[in-house]
Every structure is written in structure tokens, then in C-alpha cells.
Scaffold this active site. Sequence first.
Site, PDB file in Angstrom:
ATOM      1  N   HIS A  80      52.533  36.003  38.365  1.00  0.00           N
ATOM      2  CA  HIS A  80      51.497  36.768  39.069  1.00  0.00           C
ATOM      3  C   HIS A  80      50.885  37.784  38.099  1.00  0.00           C
ATOM      4  O   HIS A  80      51.583  38.327  37.239  1.00  0.00           O
ATOM      5  CB  HIS A  80      52.080  37.485  40.287  1.00  0.00           C
ATOM      6  CG  HIS A  80      51.011  38.095  41.134  1.00  0.00           C
ATOM      7  ND1 HIS A  80      50.466  39.320  40.845  1.00  0.00           N
ATOM      8  CD2 HIS A  80      50.345  37.628  42.214  1.00  0.00           C
ATOM      9  CE1 HIS A  80      49.512  39.581  41.734  1.00  0.00           C
ATOM     10  NE2 HIS A  80      49.424  38.579  42.570  1.00  0.00           N
TER      11      HIS A  80
ATOM     12  N   GLU B   8      44.002  33.048  40.333  1.00  0.00           N
ATOM     13  CA  GLU B   8      43.747  34.409  40.800  1.00  0.00           C
ATOM     14  C   GLU B   8      43.076  35.202  39.686  1.00  0.00           C
ATOM     15  O   GLU B   8      43.758  35.757  38.814  1.00  0.00           O
ATOM     16  CB  GLU B   8      45.063  35.096  41.178  1.00  0.00           C
ATOM     17  CG  GLU B   8      45.808  34.433  42.313  1.00  0.00           C
ATOM     18  CD  GLU B   8      46.737  35.411  43.031  1.00  0.00           C
ATOM     19  OE1 GLU B   8      46.574  35.577  44.235  1.00  0.00           O
ATOM     20  OE2 GLU B   8      47.602  36.012  42.374  1.00  0.00           O
TER      21      GLU B   8
HETATM   22  P1  13P Z   1      44.606  40.632  47.453  1.00  0.00           P
HETATM   23  O1  13P Z   1      44.463  39.532  48.489  1.00  0.00           O
HETATM   24  O2  13P Z   1      45.118  41.905  48.035  1.00  0.00           O
HETATM   25  O3  13P Z   1      43.380  40.775  46.625  1.00  0.00           O
HETATM   26  O4  13P Z   1      45.772  40.134  46.452  1.00  0.00           O
HETATM   27  C1  13P Z   1      45.708  38.860  45.919  1.00  0.00           C
HETATM   28  C2  13P Z   1      47.004  38.554  45.271  1.00  0.00           C
HETATM   29  O5  13P Z   1      47.375  39.151  44.276  1.00  0.00           O
HETATM   30  C3  13P Z   1      47.846  37.515  45.884  1.00  0.00           C
HETATM   31  O6  13P Z   1      48.878  37.141  45.034  1.00  0.00           O
END
Ligand code: 13P
Length: 253
Positions: free
Chosen positions: A95, A167
Site C-alpha cells: 500500500h 492506487e
Molecule cells: P481513500 O478511499 O480514503 O482515498 O483511500 C484509498 C486507499 O488508500 C485504499 O487502500
Amino acid sequence: MKIVAGNWKMFKTIEEAKAFFAELATTMPPQGDKVRVLVFPNYVALGALAEAHAVPDWVLLGAQDVAADAEGAFTGEVSPAMILSTRATHVLIGHSERRHVIGESADLLHRKLVNSLVASLIPVLCVGETLEERNASKMKEVVFGQLDTALADVRLSDGAQLIVAYEPVWAIGTGVNATNEQIEEAHRLIREHLKQLLGAAIGGFVAILYGGSVKPANFASIAGLPSVDGGLIGGASLKPVAFAELIAIAEQV
Ligand code: 13P
């Protein structure tokens, strides 16, 4: 099939986690097998939730991190076997907060991923570029590099053994989600690269999730994109009502 995954990050005590699922259990479970629901609580809550049978059986659980070794003198670490001894079946690897805030290296993430696969714990490998990297037209280079190092010499027998989450770092927790065009481009590139790394059949089957400021207001549009197999959701996964809404949206796209 779409995946709706909630990453709770460092939120919720045991009591708060139990209260979340008590409320979620009163909502309509997804019908048929169109949607798979996954939640990633902290380790402490994960153990307590399993003990108390506090999670509806239509929700799969995962851990937010895992050790790079099976067992041993690694103070503070939690092994795949320990995670599997709760009800968890999945684990987040790489992550952005672990890469960029905690400072985990690409090599460490590779070892965590292999350690999970060996134990039959399903890794959700997170990749994504920073704003500086995007502005320098390096999205592809960065994301491919993250896939190359994490998946170096990895051979899967089944595409269901791995999930990838795109992400973009600049979209996490900022309220600024990537545009549909940006998501489609990144997911298409990731799909092609997974096929090269893992073989066409397996690389073609691995689910690719989008994460970064997903909320009920934008999820129908994002989850409806052909290249998107679901969402990895932070903030909006913390409230049962919003999370249930996201599940209902995924059922309809
Ligand atoms: P948000 O949905 O709060 O932007 O976070 C995304 C995230 O890091 C999920 O792993």
C-alpha cells in the site's frame, strides 16, 4: 464479478469494528455471485472479530500487512499462518502508505508477496505513481517497475491467487479521484503487463481494482469501466451505510 474492498487503515478499536459489522449485517447481502466483499481491519480487530464470529459470512477478511518470513525472531511482525488463523484470506501488500510513509523497499514487498503466496494467503498488490511521477510522464515506468519487482520469478497456477490494486498516490485520501480515462489507461497497461509477467491466461484473470477517493457518488462510473474489477476503498469504507451503498452500486453496474 466485482470486488468491493474496504481498507480501514489505522482506524477502529475492537468494539468499533464489531459495531460496524453488527450494523452492516442488517443490510441486504449481495445476491448471487456478482459481488465479492472484502474488509481489511487492523490485526487486533481481525483476531477479535474472528473469535466473536462477528462478521457476516458474505464478507471476506484480510490483513493490512504481513511479515516477510514464516516464523522467527522478528519483533512486532505477524506471519501468514497467524493471519490465516483468524478468518482472513487476503493481505494488502505495498500500500502506498507502507511504501511512502513507512518506507518499505521493493525487495521487502517482494519477499512479503512470496511469503503470502507460499502460505496460500491471497496478496492484494497495490501499485501507483506519485503526482510528481505522473507530471513527469512516468506513470507507466513506475507502475511497471513496481509490478516487475514484486512479481519477479513469481509463477501462479491460477489467476485467483493474486489481486492487483491501482492506487495513484495523489488520489488517496485527497478527494480527487483519477478520471475515467486515467483509470482505463492505467488498468489497460497493468493488464498487458500482467499477461507478459504471468502468462496470458493467468495474467488475464487477475482482478485489477481501482483505489483513491472512491465514494458512493463516483463509484458507479468507476466500477462500470470495462477494465475495472472493483474498488479498494479507504475513507468511505469506514461507515456501514456508505459501504453498503458501495456494495449495492457494484451489484448494479
Ligand atoms: P481513500 O478511499 O480514503 O482515498 O483511500 C484509498 C486507499 O488508500 C485504499 O487502500
